[in-house]
Structures are given as C-alpha cells and as structure tokens.
Design a protein around this motif. Structure first.
Motif, PDB file in Angstrom:
ATOM      1  N   GLU A   1      47.352  34.552  12.096  1.00  0.00           N
ATOM      2  CA  GLU A   1      45.988  34.997  12.407  1.00  0.00           C
ATOM      3  C   GLU A   1      45.059  34.761  11.221  1.00  0.00           C
ATOM      4  O   GLU A   1      43.903  34.371  11.399  1.00  0.00           O
ATOM      5  CB  GLU A   1      46.000  36.477  12.779  1.00  0.00           C
ATOM      6  CG  GLU A   1      46.696  36.782  14.108  1.00  0.00           C
ATOM      7  CD  GLU A   1      46.803  38.264  14.375  1.00  0.00           C
ATOM      8  OE1 GLU A   1      46.422  39.056  13.488  1.00  0.00           O
ATOM      9  OE2 GLU A   1      47.266  38.629  15.484  1.00  0.00           O
TER      10      GLU A   1
ATOM     11  N   ALA B   1      44.245  31.137  11.234  1.00  0.00           N
ATOM     12  CA  ALA B   1      43.308  30.820  12.324  1.00  0.00           C
ATOM     13  C   ALA B   1      41.896  31.273  11.950  1.00  0.00           C
ATOM     14  O   ALA B   1      40.919  30.550  12.187  1.00  0.00           O
ATOM     15  CB  ALA B   1      43.769  31.491  13.614  1.00  0.00           C
ATOM     16  N   ASN B   2      41.792  32.460  11.355  1.00  0.00           N
ATOM     17  CA  ASN B   2      40.478  32.955  10.926  1.00  0.00           C
ATOM     18  C   ASN B   2      39.898  32.081   9.826  1.00  0.00           C
ATOM     19  O   ASN B   2      38.685  31.824   9.797  1.00  0.00           O
ATOM     20  CB  ASN B   2      40.602  34.397  10.434  1.00  0.00           C
ATOM     21  CG  ASN B   2      40.878  35.376  11.555  1.00  0.00           C
ATOM     22  OD1 ASN B   2      40.548  35.101  12.720  1.00  0.00           O
ATOM     23  ND2 ASN B   2      41.488  36.502  11.248  1.00  0.00           N
TER      24      ASN B   2
ATOM     25  N   LYS C   1      43.787  39.124   4.211  1.00  0.00           N
ATOM     26  CA  LYS C   1      42.955  39.551   5.333  1.00  0.00           C
ATOM     27  C   LYS C   1      41.650  40.191   4.868  1.00  0.00           C
ATOM     28  O   LYS C   1      40.685  40.267   5.622  1.00  0.00           O
ATOM     29  CB  LYS C   1      43.728  40.546   6.203  1.00  0.00           C
ATOM     30  CG  LYS C   1      44.884  39.918   6.958  1.00  0.00           C
ATOM     31  CD  LYS C   1      45.868  40.934   7.464  1.00  0.00           C
ATOM     32  CE  LYS C   1      45.311  41.830   8.527  1.00  0.00           C
ATOM     33  NZ  LYS C   1      46.356  42.740   9.061  1.00  0.00           N
TER      34      LYS C   1
ATOM     35  N   LYS D   1      53.190  36.621  12.247  1.00  0.00           N
ATOM     36  CA  LYS D   1      52.118  36.675  13.233  1.00  0.00           C
ATOM     37  C   LYS D   1      50.774  36.932  12.554  1.00  0.00           C
ATOM     38  O   LYS D   1      49.769  36.276  12.865  1.00  0.00           O
ATOM     39  CB  LYS D   1      52.411  37.775  14.254  1.00  0.00           C
ATOM     40  CG  LYS D   1      51.351  37.928  15.331  1.00  0.00           C
ATOM     41  CD  LYS D   1      51.715  39.048  16.298  1.00  0.00           C
ATOM     42  CE  LYS D   1      50.611  39.231  17.340  1.00  0.00           C
ATOM     43  NZ  LYS D   1      50.931  40.341  18.277  1.00  0.00           N
ATOM     44  N   GLU D   2      50.752  37.891  11.633  1.00  0.00           N
ATOM     45  CA  GLU D   2      49.505  38.220  10.933  1.00  0.00           C
ATOM     46  C   GLU D   2      49.046  37.056  10.057  1.00  0.00           C
ATOM     47  O   GLU D   2      47.840  36.794   9.934  1.00  0.00           O
ATOM     48  CB  GLU D   2      49.697  39.480  10.090  1.00  0.00           C
ATOM     49  CG  GLU D   2      49.902  40.736  10.920  1.00  0.00           C
ATOM     50  CD  GLU D   2      50.062  41.977  10.071  1.00  0.00           C
ATOM     51  OE1 GLU D   2      49.558  41.987   8.928  1.00  0.00           O
ATOM     52  OE2 GLU D   2      50.687  42.945  10.544  1.00  0.00           O
TER      53      GLU D   2
END
Length: 286
Positions: free
Chosen positions: A140, A143-144, A105, A136-137
């Motif tokens: 994300e 997706a990012n 991230k 879930k993270e």
C-alpha cells in the motif's frame, strides 16, 4: 572415559543456558553429536559386557545408559532453545520492521527505503500473519508513493504550462518603443504619445492580459499550491512563478491606469483644441 563424558555433559549443560544462537548451534551441530557418539560407544560396551558376563552382577541402571539419556534430553532442550531464540529474533525483526513501515506511511518514502524494508521482509517466514500484514501495508505504501509520484509529475507539467503562459503574457505586454521614456544627455525626455489606434490596442492588450492573470494564471497557481500542500508535496519553482504573476499583474494594472489617464487627457486636449479652432473660425467670419 565415562568420567570424561560426565564432565563434558556438565560443561555443555552450562553453555546451553546461553541465548547466543551461535553458541547453541555450535553445541547442537558439533559438540553434542560428538558426545552422543562417545556415550553410545560406552553404552554399547556396557551392553556387551552385560551379555558376556551374565554371572557377574551389574547394576540394573548403568551410568552409561543414564549419561546417554541425559545427552539426548539435553539435545532436545537445546533444539527447543534454538527455536525459542529464533522466534524471539523474528519477533524483534518484525517489531523493527513495523516501526519502519509506520515511518514510511507517515512521510513521503523513497524507492530505496521501500526496497530496504522489502528485502528484510523477504528474509522472514512468509506464512506468519505479522509478516503477511507488513507485506500488505508495504504494498500500500508503494502504491501510494506511485500515486504521489504521478500527481507530482502532473503538477510539474501543469506548472510548466502555466509558466509558459505567464511568460507569453509578460512578453506581449512589454511597453513599445514609443512608450518607453527616452534619455538624452542624461536627462529623461517626455514619452512619445501613442496614436489613437495604438492607445486603443494597448488598452485592449493590457485589459486582456490582466484578465488572464486574474482569472486563469493566478488561480491555477493557487490550485497547484493547494493540491501540493494537501498531499505533502513540494513542487519546485511554484513560489517564484506565483511571485512573478503577482508582480506582473500589479505592474500591468499600473500601466493600464496610466494609459487610460493619458488617453483621457489626450481626448480632452483634442476636444479643447477643436473647440478653440471653432471659436477662432467664428471670430474670423465675424
């Protein structure tokens, strides 16, 4: 035989304190079942002897029964110990994956790094809250990444389009053969003067090119640079195009001024020539 089972029970009890899951599984699946079977056989023999020899007084609590119960208790403790070790391993794995997801991230991830973490997550129980949160993270993060990849493709396309425009501007503003200095026998010769119509066309061409560079191409390159920087992206080839655009607009401004100066000088020369011609005609008439 009973003494042998007692000795084996003591040995297995000592090994059962280990946190090595392989050792515990070996005890649970192989050594304890064998001891329990041997203990049960001794207990069955004891029960049979008690039944057949009612006259003979035997202790109420037999050693065989006590050993059998101790082995069953030990089996239960080992099973719990294995569960505790599994839980600790899962927690360690989850903490390690938490660090990896946080790292993904914090910087642009690669598809390989995402797949590596995803594969490790798939080996953990799906119904645990921590695992669900990490999944879930990670979704994300992917997706990012897809969004950033799409943005990078768009910025590259825009850069290629601007680069083509820049090249066309450069090609269209190259000096004509008439404007290029001539060389003869190693010496630079004066530039051939453009005709009035050619000078006008040259001035218009340079003005339009400078306007396109100042108001379209250079601002667009700056826009691409800002969007890339804001999203932590590296757009290959952007800096060379910016340098090229800056140098070209500087060179075109110099050329524009030179052509304007030469045009003005030519215009004044023509006025003076016409004036002298008129003065000469008046003198001839007088």
């Amino acid at each position: 035989a009973t003494r042998q089972v007692q000795n084996e029970l003591a040995r297995v009890s000592q090994h059962a304190q280990s946190d090595n899951k392989d050792v515990l599984v070996q005890l649970e699946q192989h050594e304890l079942p064998a001891l329990l079977a041997q203990s049960q056989l001794l207990l069955d023999r004891d029960q049979t002897a008690r039944h057949e020899r009612r006259v003979v007084q035997r202790p109420e609590a037999s050693l065989e029964k006590e050993l059998n119960e101790q082995l069953k208790q030990l089996a239960s403790e080992i099973s719990k110990h294995i569960n505790d070790v599994n839980l600790a391993e899962r927690q360690q794995a989850i903490e390690a994956l938490r660090l990896e997801v946080d790292l993904l991230k914090s910087q642009p991830p690669t598809e390989e790094s995402i797949e590596r973490v995803l594969l490790q997550l798939e080996n953990l129980p799906k119904d645990e809250a921590d695992v669900e949160q990490l999944q879930k993270e990670l979704a994300e993060v992917r997706a990012n990444k897809d969004q950033l990849d799409s943005l990078k493709r768009r910025l590259n396309d825009e850069l290629n389009e601007v680069a083509e425009k820049l090249q066309r501007v450069e090609d269209s503003t190259k000096p004509s053969d008439a404007e290029k200095p001539r060389k003869k026998k190693g010496k630079k010769q004066p530039t051939i003067e453009l005709k009035p119509a050619e000078r006008k066309e040259r001035i218009q061409s340079l003005s339009a090119a400078i306007d396109q560079l100042d108001n379209q191409i250079i601002p667009k390159l700056a826009e691409i640079q800002k969007e890339a920087f804001d999203n932590g992206l590296d757009v290959a080839g952007l800096e060379p195009q910016q340098q090229k655009a800056t140098k070209l607009v500087e060179a075109l401004n110099v050329s524009f001024k030179e052509v304007k100066v030469r045009s003005k000088q030519r215009y004044l020369s023509e006025i003076n020539a016409n004036r002298r011609k008129r003065v000469g005609n008046i003198s001839d008439d007088g």
